[in-house]
Enzyme design. Structure first.
Site, PDB file in Angstrom:
ATOM      1  N   ASN A 139       0.941  -4.828  -6.994  1.00  0.00           N
ATOM      2  CA  ASN A 139       2.106  -4.013  -7.371  1.00  0.00           C
ATOM      3  C   ASN A 139       3.100  -4.853  -8.156  1.00  0.00           C
ATOM      4  O   ASN A 139       3.630  -4.414  -9.174  1.00  0.00           O
ATOM      5  CB  ASN A 139       2.781  -3.432  -6.128  1.00  0.00           C
ATOM      6  CG  ASN A 139       1.874  -2.467  -5.415  1.00  0.00           C
ATOM      7  OD1 ASN A 139       1.611  -1.384  -5.913  1.00  0.00           O
ATOM      8  ND2 ASN A 139       1.369  -2.871  -4.258  1.00  0.00           N
ATOM      9  N   GLU A 178       4.301  -4.131 -11.953  1.00  0.00           N
ATOM     10  CA  GLU A 178       5.729  -3.922 -12.204  1.00  0.00           C
ATOM     11  C   GLU A 178       6.204  -4.894 -13.290  1.00  0.00           C
ATOM     12  O   GLU A 178       7.057  -4.571 -14.106  1.00  0.00           O
ATOM     13  CB  GLU A 178       6.521  -4.098 -10.895  1.00  0.00           C
ATOM     14  CG  GLU A 178       6.285  -2.942  -9.909  1.00  0.00           C
ATOM     15  CD  GLU A 178       6.576  -3.295  -8.451  1.00  0.00           C
ATOM     16  OE1 GLU A 178       7.185  -4.342  -8.183  1.00  0.00           O
ATOM     17  OE2 GLU A 178       6.183  -2.494  -7.565  1.00  0.00           O
ATOM     18  N   HIS A 203       3.456 -14.029  -6.223  1.00  0.00           N
ATOM     19  CA  HIS A 203       2.277 -14.361  -5.414  1.00  0.00           C
ATOM     20  C   HIS A 203       1.050 -13.601  -5.930  1.00  0.00           C
ATOM     21  O   HIS A 203      -0.010 -13.677  -5.336  1.00  0.00           O
ATOM     22  CB  HIS A 203       2.552 -14.005  -3.954  1.00  0.00           C
ATOM     23  CG  HIS A 203       2.650 -12.516  -3.717  1.00  0.00           C
ATOM     24  ND1 HIS A 203       3.542 -11.713  -4.400  1.00  0.00           N
ATOM     25  CD2 HIS A 203       1.960 -11.681  -2.904  1.00  0.00           C
ATOM     26  CE1 HIS A 203       3.400 -10.457  -4.001  1.00  0.00           C
ATOM     27  NE2 HIS A 203       2.436 -10.417  -3.104  1.00  0.00           N
ATOM     28  N   HIS A 205       0.846  -1.191   0.000  1.00  0.00           N
ATOM     29  CA  HIS A 205       0.000   0.000   0.000  1.00  0.00           C
ATOM     30  C   HIS A 205       0.885   1.245   0.000  1.00  0.00           C
ATOM     31  O   HIS A 205       0.592   2.240  -0.662  1.00  0.00           O
ATOM     32  CB  HIS A 205      -0.900   0.008   1.232  1.00  0.00           C
ATOM     33  CG  HIS A 205      -1.919  -1.099   1.223  1.00  0.00           C
ATOM     34  ND1 HIS A 205      -3.257  -0.883   1.056  1.00  0.00           N
ATOM     35  CD2 HIS A 205      -1.766  -2.438   1.338  1.00  0.00           C
ATOM     36  CE1 HIS A 205      -3.905  -2.048   1.072  1.00  0.00           C
ATOM     37  NE2 HIS A 205      -3.014  -3.004   1.258  1.00  0.00           N
ATOM     38  N   ASP A 215      -5.919   5.671   1.485  1.00  0.00           N
ATOM     39  CA  ASP A 215      -6.057   4.308   1.016  1.00  0.00           C
ATOM     40  C   ASP A 215      -7.535   3.913   1.033  1.00  0.00           C
ATOM     41  O   ASP A 215      -8.267   4.258   1.978  1.00  0.00           O
ATOM     42  CB  ASP A 215      -5.260   3.424   1.994  1.00  0.00           C
ATOM     43  CG  ASP A 215      -4.857   2.116   1.386  1.00  0.00           C
ATOM     44  OD1 ASP A 215      -5.743   1.408   0.884  1.00  0.00           O
ATOM     45  OD2 ASP A 215      -3.661   1.798   1.432  1.00  0.00           O
TER      46      ASP A 215
HETATM   47  N1  UDP Z   1       9.152  -5.530  -3.186  1.00  0.00           N
HETATM   48  C1  UDP Z   1      10.459  -5.110  -3.259  1.00  0.00           C
HETATM   49  N2  UDP Z   1      11.435  -6.027  -2.996  1.00  0.00           N
HETATM   50  C2  UDP Z   1      11.179  -7.307  -2.668  1.00  0.00           C
HETATM   51  C3  UDP Z   1       9.825  -7.727  -2.606  1.00  0.00           C
HETATM   52  C4  UDP Z   1       8.834  -6.808  -2.888  1.00  0.00           C
HETATM   53  O1  UDP Z   1      10.754  -3.955  -3.557  1.00  0.00           O
HETATM   54  O2  UDP Z   1      12.124  -8.089  -2.441  1.00  0.00           O
HETATM   55  C5  UDP Z   1       8.077  -4.546  -3.459  1.00  0.00           C
HETATM   56  C6  UDP Z   1       7.473  -4.802  -4.818  1.00  0.00           C
HETATM   57  O3  UDP Z   1       8.217  -4.125  -5.810  1.00  0.00           O
HETATM   58  C7  UDP Z   1       6.064  -4.276  -4.650  1.00  0.00           C
HETATM   59  C8  UDP Z   1       5.778  -4.473  -3.157  1.00  0.00           C
HETATM   60  O4  UDP Z   1       7.029  -4.688  -2.525  1.00  0.00           O
HETATM   61  O5  UDP Z   1       6.015  -2.905  -4.969  1.00  0.00           O
HETATM   62  C9  UDP Z   1       4.890  -5.660  -2.882  1.00  0.00           C
HETATM   63  O6  UDP Z   1       3.590  -5.334  -3.204  1.00  0.00           O
HETATM   64  P1  UDP Z   1       2.567  -6.374  -3.798  1.00  0.00           P
HETATM   65  O7  UDP Z   1       1.286  -5.651  -4.024  1.00  0.00           O
HETATM   66  O8  UDP Z   1       3.140  -7.045  -4.975  1.00  0.00           O
HETATM   67  O9  UDP Z   1       2.414  -7.489  -2.707  1.00  0.00           O
HETATM   68  P2  UDP Z   1       2.154  -7.470  -1.109  1.00  0.00           P
HETATM   69  O10 UDP Z   1       3.472  -7.290  -0.495  1.00  0.00           O
HETATM   70  O11 UDP Z   1       1.209  -6.352  -0.806  1.00  0.00           O
HETATM   71  O12 UDP Z   1       1.568  -8.813  -0.848  1.00  0.00           O
END
Ligand code: UDP
Length: 471
Positions: free
Chosen positions: A365, A369, A361, A8, A108
């Site tokens: 985000n 990406e 997963h 978020h 949010d």
């Molecule tokens: N992320 C990162 N490095 C990591 C793992 C995740 O920078 O080793 C960032 C990723 O780029 C994304 C966020 O953490 O922006 C994870 O958000 P996402 O919505 O994919 O999943 P959540 O963590 O909310 O389950």
């Protein structure tokens, strides 16, 4: 004001930076819980701010012992404590006159308690739902799914094999290929200990969405138009797509971003030594957890596929740490795989020419990406709306292959999907489609594109920045 979790924080920060670049003075509000997490990894005693972009922390009533936290506990504490803290902050600062008075609140989507404060102070209020449109639609459909007596199912353990989960969401044309099992897990697995209270909570947040001045989504029209039309038909406020935000966000960093984890940069050096599109990148985001049995199945599948891989494992993501790795895994994959215990600069990794696939997963985000870099995905959803994202990515958008829920992990399936993604015919088709979707994503954020235009609507029509601020 973001919900205190990485998935978020990242998009809210990107939107805040864009609004800053349009001339707004930004107060980015952390709750005490997230501030404590930041301080654990930061050497300084506070989070840095710049003259017109500052971070402020407000009280949230959340206990310091995180081992007792559930999602609903945190949400409930914030809902009860934060409105008073937020109101007090805004009123006090207006009285003191040191910073410009607040002209709008952007929060949010799952922090809708801010609506009451905005209404009281007569400020426009934008709710930024950080998920995909299909995921948001999944939540908006909870009430109807219950009304139709399709859910909630009582028993989580047997629920996965329950034929009722295959019922289609066919009364919404845009969702007709989704099954009940693809809906957010708060309705399909309501009695999971981590889901307690979340079904009711999300229903309430969805009802509150109608009170916002506008709804913002981090997606783009070309990807999700049918679902976006369905959302607009069921909600009163205008729905503005401004994604992928990372494409719009090309302004220079104006401060060091607050981070809960330190990034391991060594993986970029390792990628440098790999051939183009040869590496499968594996990462399950900031929240997903797995058992050591699941880790073991995954490792067997990865090793068996014979592919080159970069696997980043968050330290708290496996019960029992890396002890669950099968004996011989490291030796077997030596030279073709890099496993890192930690956190990596994911956007840079996905943008690296050596990365040819992403096992994810299906957090939104991560998916966006991947989409903006044209990287095809292998989807292994875990919780919340991740199954919905996975279904759409692997079905409607055809940019991914479905492995299935993390909870159902089987090594043969993992191995087969990796081979197909990295070397198979289906993989080639998906790679081609991923590149087309990448083009569509970039078109949306370029001048004249749907997200570019919507950002201007948000800034000038909804939040009412004077045109002169745009420079
Ligand atoms: N992320 C990162 N490095 C990591 C793992 C995740 O920078 O080793 C960032 C990723 O780029 C994304 C966020 O953490 O922006 C994870 O958000 P996402 O919505 O994919 O999943 P959540 O963590 O909310 O389950």
């Amino acid at each position: 004001m973001p919900f205190p979790a990485q998935g978020h924080m990242n998009p809210l920060l990107k939107l805040a930076k864009l609004l800053h670049s349009k001339g707004f003075f930004i107060t980015f509000i952390h709750t005490a819980l997230y501030h404590r997490r930041l301080l654990r990894t930061s050497s300084s005693s506070s989070v840095s701010s710049s003259a017109s972009f500052r971070f402020v922390t407000i009280d949230d009533g959340v206990s310091e012992d995180e081992s007792t936290h559930t999602l609903h506990y945190v949400q409930d504490c914030m809902r009860r404590h934060c409105p008073a803290s937020l109101r007090e902050l805004l009123v006090r600062e207006e009285d003191e006159g040191v910073v410009p008075p607040a002209t709008c609140i952007v929060s949010d989507g799952v922090m809708s308690f801010t609506l009451g404060v905005a209404e009281e102070l007569r400020l426009p209020q934008v709710l930024f739902w950080t998920m995909s449109a299909c995921g948001f639609m999944g939540y908006l459909l909870f009430e109807e799914i219950i009304k139709r007596d399709m859910a909630p199912l009582k028993d989580d353990v047997t629920a996965r094999n329950d034929a009722r989960l295959d019922a289609r969401i066919d009364w919404v044309p845009a969702m007709k290929n989704a099954r009940l099992r693809d809906m957010p897990t708060f309705i399909t697995h309501p009695s999971h200990p981590k889901h307690q209270g979340m079904l009711e909570f999300m229903i309430e947040e969805c009802r509150n969405a109608s009170r916002a001045t506008a709804i913002v989504l981090n997606t783009f029209d070309a990807l999700e138009l049918p679902v976006l039309d369905a959302i607009s038909a069921s909600l009163a406020p205008p729905v503005l797509t401004v994604g992928p935000l990372m494409g719009l966000n090309n302004n220079k960093l104006i401060f060091e971003e607050p981070k809960v984890w330190q990034e391991e940069m060594g993986c970029l050096k390792w990628l440098e030594a790999q051939q183009d599109s040869s590496v499968l990148y594996i990462n399950f985001g900031s929240i997903a957890v797995m058992t050591s049995a699941q880790l073991s199945e995954l490792a067997f599948g990865i090793a068996g596929s014979g592919c080159r891989f970069l696997w980043v494992v968050r330290p708290d993501s496996v019960d029992g740490g890396l002890d669950g790795l099968p004996a011989g895994f490291v030796e077997e994959t030596m030279g073709r795989g890099l496993m890192i215990m930690g956190w990596c600069p994911q956007e840079e990794v996905l943008g690296h020419r050596a990365v040819g696939g992403f096992m994810t997963h299906s957090g939104w985000n991560s998916m966006l990406e991947s989409v903006i870099e044209g990287v095809p995905m292998a989807c292994l959803p875990s919780v919340a709306e991740q199954p919905t994202n996975s279904r759409f990515a692997c079905g409607e958008w055809a940019v991914g292959l479905e492995i299935g829920l993390i909870g159902d992990l089987k090594r043969e399936r993992v191995e087969g999907v990796i081979r197909e993604l990295m070397e198979g015919e289906k993989g080639r088709e998906i790679r081609k489609r991923a590149l087309e979707v990448k083009e569509e994503a970039w078109r949306a954020v370029k001048p004249g594109g749907s997200s570019y235009v919507n950002l201007d609507k948000l800034v000038y029509d909804v939040l009412k920045a004077p045109m002169t601020l745009n420079g």
